[in-house]
Write an enzyme that holds these catalytic residues in place. Structure first.
Site, PDB file in Angstrom:
ATOM      1  N   ALA A  95       0.057  16.061 -35.432  1.00 27.94           N
ATOM      2  CA  ALA A  95      -0.412  14.900 -34.669  1.00 27.94           C
ATOM      3  C   ALA A  95      -0.959  13.845 -35.619  1.00 27.94           C
ATOM      4  CB  ALA A  95      -1.489  15.315 -33.666  1.00 27.94           C
ATOM      5  N   ASP A  96      -0.899  12.611 -35.178  1.00 23.69           N
ATOM      6  CA  ASP A  96      -1.491  11.505 -35.921  1.00 23.69           C
ATOM      7  C   ASP A  96      -1.962  10.472 -34.913  1.00 23.69           C
ATOM      8  OD1 ASP A  96      -1.822  10.524 -38.815  1.00 23.69           O
ATOM      9  OD2 ASP A  96      -1.142   8.759 -37.730  1.00 23.69           O
TER      10      ASP A  96
END
Length: 192
Positions: free
Chosen positions: A70-71
């Site tokens: 995730a970012d």
């Protein structure tokens, strides 16, 4: 049916807590991706690409395992807001956000081991209060609470006073849109 442990391509304690609160046994692994090397102008495409690279880096070391990368990035019509570099920049950023809205984008990628990566994004909009005084913003910066967060705030803590409201998924603001992630996991065989 997947292994009962999800590998999280992140060292974020917030993401881990969100997953574990939903009943998912999680192991954090630092992905070792140089985020500065990825040059994409569109913040939504950028968080998706970074999430994919993080998940792929961990998956390459753990063949056949389920991996989540995730970012997160905050942006508005004036540009992208990352983590503040120092207290003065932190204060200036909060001043610039006062009375304005912005979008928080979290890209995520699930690699199931055998299948093509599943990449998605969640967008949440937030409205910063217009009546915030400089002294309040300096007091918040002095807590250090938001210094390691995209945009410079932690809404789940003292940073809540900065906001008039939001539209979208609250868990996205915390670091991971758990409902969207659970939808992807369930569609691909994960069960409680």
């Amino acid at each position: 049916m997947p292994d009962h442990e999800l590998l999280l391509a992140s060292t974020s304690r917030w993401r881990r807590e969100i997953l574990e609160s939903a009943g998912i046994q999680t192991r954090c692994i630092a992905p070792g991706v140089d985020e500065r090397a990825v040059r994409i102008e569109d913040p939504v495409a950028l968080v998706q690409e970074l999430a994919h690279q993080k998940a792929a880096a961990v998956a390459s070391q753990h063949s056949g395992r389920w991996v989540l990368g995730a970012d997160q990035m905050l942006f508005d019509e004036f540009g992208v807001w990352g983590k503040p570099a120092n207290p003065e920049e932190h204060f200036e950023r909060l001043c610039a956000m006062r009375g304005r809205g912005h979008t928080l984008a979290t890209g995520f990628c699930v690699i199931t081991g055998d299948e093509k990566p599943i990449i998605d994004v969640e967008l949440t909009t937030l409205q910063v209060r217009a009546d915030l005084e400089d002294a309040e913003l300096r007091a918040y910066v002095a807590t250090g609470e938001g210094s390691q967060c995209a945009g410079g705030y932690a809404i789940e803590g003292r940073g809540a006073f900065l906001f008039a409201g939001y539209q979208g998924d609250y868990t996205n603001i915390l670091g991971l849109p758990i409902f969207r992630v659970l939808d992807v996991l369930r569609r691909h065989g994960w069960r409680f």
